[in-house]
Design a protein around this motif. Sequence first.
Motif, mmCIF file in Angstrom:
data_model
loop_
_atom_site.group_PDB
_atom_site.id
_atom_site.type_symbol
_atom_site.label_atom_id
_atom_site.label_comp_id
_atom_site.label_asym_id
_atom_site.label_seq_id
_atom_site.Cartn_x
_atom_site.Cartn_y
_atom_site.Cartn_z
ATOM 1 N N THR A 1 -1.221 0.693 -10.779
ATOM 2 C CA THR A 1 -1.211 1.458 -9.531
ATOM 3 C C THR A 1 -2.184 0.877 -8.512
ATOM 4 N N VAL A 2 -3.379 0.493 -8.967
ATOM 5 C CA VAL A 2 -4.376 -0.093 -8.053
ATOM 6 C C VAL A 2 -3.817 -1.359 -7.413
ATOM 7 N N ALA A 3 -3.219 -2.210 -8.227
ATOM 8 C CA ALA A 3 -2.632 -3.440 -7.687
ATOM 9 C C ALA A 3 -1.407 -3.132 -6.835
ATOM 10 N N GLY A 4 -0.599 -2.164 -7.290
ATOM 11 C CA GLY A 4 0.632 -1.836 -6.590
ATOM 12 C C GLY A 4 0.412 -1.323 -5.184
ATOM 13 N N VAL A 5 -0.601 -0.509 -4.999
ATOM 14 C CA VAL A 5 -0.908 0.023 -3.668
ATOM 15 C C VAL A 5 -1.210 -1.112 -2.700
ATOM 16 N N LYS A 6 -1.932 -2.104 -3.155
ATOM 17 C CA LYS A 6 -2.273 -3.239 -2.288
ATOM 18 C C LYS A 6 -1.041 -4.084 -1.966
ATOM 19 N N LEU A 7 -0.142 -4.210 -2.922
ATOM 20 C CA LEU A 7 1.088 -4.958 -2.668
ATOM 21 C C LEU A 7 1.963 -4.235 -1.647
ATOM 22 N N ILE A 8 2.097 -2.923 -1.809
ATOM 23 C CA ILE A 8 2.885 -2.130 -0.868
ATOM 24 C C ILE A 8 2.298 -2.229 0.539
ATOM 25 N N ALA A 9 0.965 -2.203 0.635
ATOM 26 C CA ALA A 9 0.301 -2.292 1.936
ATOM 27 C C ALA A 9 0.594 -3.620 2.630
ATOM 28 N N GLN A 10 0.874 -4.666 1.832
ATOM 29 C CA GLN A 10 1.191 -5.976 2.396
ATOM 30 C C GLN A 10 2.689 -6.162 2.630
ATOM 31 N N GLY A 11 3.462 -5.105 2.401
ATOM 32 C CA GLY A 11 4.894 -5.172 2.651
ATOM 33 C C GLY A 11 5.684 -5.868 1.565
ATOM 34 N N ILE A 12 5.101 -6.013 0.380
ATOM 35 C CA ILE A 12 5.791 -6.666 -0.732
ATOM 36 C C ILE A 12 6.586 -5.616 -1.514
ATOM 37 N N PRO A 13 7.889 -5.797 -1.681
ATOM 38 C CA PRO A 13 8.698 -4.827 -2.419
ATOM 39 C C PRO A 13 8.175 -4.660 -3.846
ATOM 40 N N LEU A 14 8.104 -3.413 -4.292
ATOM 41 C CA LEU A 14 7.467 -3.131 -5.573
ATOM 42 C C LEU A 14 8.337 -2.243 -6.450
ATOM 43 N N THR A 15 8.379 -2.595 -7.723
ATOM 44 C CA THR A 15 8.969 -1.752 -8.758
ATOM 45 C C THR A 15 7.868 -1.347 -9.730
ATOM 46 N N PHE A 16 7.676 -0.051 -9.900
ATOM 47 C CA PHE A 16 6.832 0.425 -10.987
ATOM 48 C C PHE A 16 7.703 0.513 -12.228
ATOM 49 N N THR A 17 7.271 -0.141 -13.291
ATOM 50 C CA THR A 17 8.068 -0.199 -14.506
ATOM 51 C C THR A 17 7.382 0.579 -15.627
ATOM 52 N N ALA A 18 8.082 0.677 -16.754
ATOM 53 C CA ALA A 18 7.585 1.399 -17.934
ATOM 54 C C ALA A 18 7.360 2.877 -17.630
ATOM 55 N N CYS A 19 8.386 3.504 -17.042
ATOM 56 C CA CYS A 19 8.320 4.935 -16.721
ATOM 57 C C CYS A 19 8.919 5.743 -17.868
ATOM 58 N N TYR A 20 8.159 6.730 -18.327
ATOM 59 C CA TYR A 20 8.599 7.566 -19.443
ATOM 60 C C TYR A 20 8.619 9.053 -19.120
ATOM 61 N N GLU A 21 7.971 9.470 -18.028
ATOM 62 C CA GLU A 21 7.834 10.895 -17.747
ATOM 63 C C GLU A 21 8.114 11.186 -16.271
ATOM 64 N N ALA A 22 8.718 12.356 -16.024
ATOM 65 C CA ALA A 22 9.116 12.719 -14.664
ATOM 66 C C ALA A 22 7.966 12.729 -13.658
ATOM 67 N N PRO A 23 6.760 13.196 -14.014
ATOM 68 C CA PRO A 23 5.682 13.178 -13.018
ATOM 69 C C PRO A 23 5.334 11.776 -12.512
ATOM 70 N N GLN A 24 5.634 10.755 -13.303
ATOM 71 C CA GLN A 24 5.369 9.384 -12.842
ATOM 72 C C GLN A 24 6.231 9.029 -11.640
ATOM 73 N N VAL A 25 7.412 9.621 -11.564
ATOM 74 C CA VAL A 25 8.293 9.382 -10.429
ATOM 75 C C VAL A 25 7.653 9.882 -9.143
ATOM 76 N N LEU A 26 6.960 11.008 -9.229
ATOM 77 C CA LEU A 26 6.295 11.562 -8.046
ATOM 78 C C LEU A 26 5.174 10.642 -7.575
ATOM 79 N N VAL A 27 4.483 10.015 -8.513
ATOM 80 C CA VAL A 27 3.428 9.058 -8.160
ATOM 81 C C VAL A 27 4.035 7.875 -7.407
ATOM 82 N N ALA A 28 5.101 7.311 -7.965
ATOM 83 C CA ALA A 28 5.746 6.152 -7.331
ATOM 84 C C ALA A 28 6.275 6.505 -5.949
ATOM 85 N N ALA A 29 6.853 7.700 -5.801
ATOM 86 C CA ALA A 29 7.381 8.129 -4.505
ATOM 87 C C ALA A 29 6.262 8.311 -3.492
#
Length: 222
Positions: free
Chosen positions: A99-127
């Motif tokens: 997540t720490v790395a992902g936020v910085k990638l998103i801020a730079q406009g790099i398309p991001l996929t969060f992988t290894a999702c197992y629980e519904a609340p994780q979807v809310l984090v990614a959104a």
Amino acid sequence: MSLRFFLDSADPLVWEELMPSGLFHGITTNPTLLRQAGQVCRISELRSLSQRALDLGCQELHLQAWGREPEALLDCALGLAELAPGRITIKVPLTRVGTVAGVKLIAQGIPLTFTACYEAPQVLVAAALGARYIAPYLGRIQDQGRDGHQELITMQQCVDRSGSSLRLLVASLRATSDLSRLAAAGMTTFTLSPQLTVALFNCEASEAAATRFDADATLVER
């Protein structure tokens, strides 16, 4: 959202066989798939492999970054993104480090996929963070003794009700019936293994009909 299929493989021979079908929007890979395909998991080695995928018509190539610390993961991700700017989507696991790395990638406009999702609340984090995709593992959720289909339906409902543009990139599909059941529940984006792709075209009734058409066409020609 339009339907999107991704070929889940790091084997260029499989790409050459299946990408010409026109079925796939892109290709997804990870270090495990690279190892299984005999590919070296090194950025310098992935340059030519990435170009091969793009030459075969891959519109989006998903490459998974690696690194145990946020800075190492971020450096790897930036290096992967530079292999084909605008065509590479970076995958990171949905962990604190990811997540720490992902936020910085998103801020730079790099398309991001969060992988290894197992629980519904994780979807809310990614959104909430603005990721483009999140990859829930259907089969592995079921391996835990849970109702994987219902878990993913709940995830999709979270996305729909929140108004997010996040796509569930459904992974770890085990049967073609998984695909149709989840598509009927509103999911539009799936990774398909080579085996599952072949199974999609393996319908005995369709083959029998095609054989009959050919036979009848021969009789008409006479």
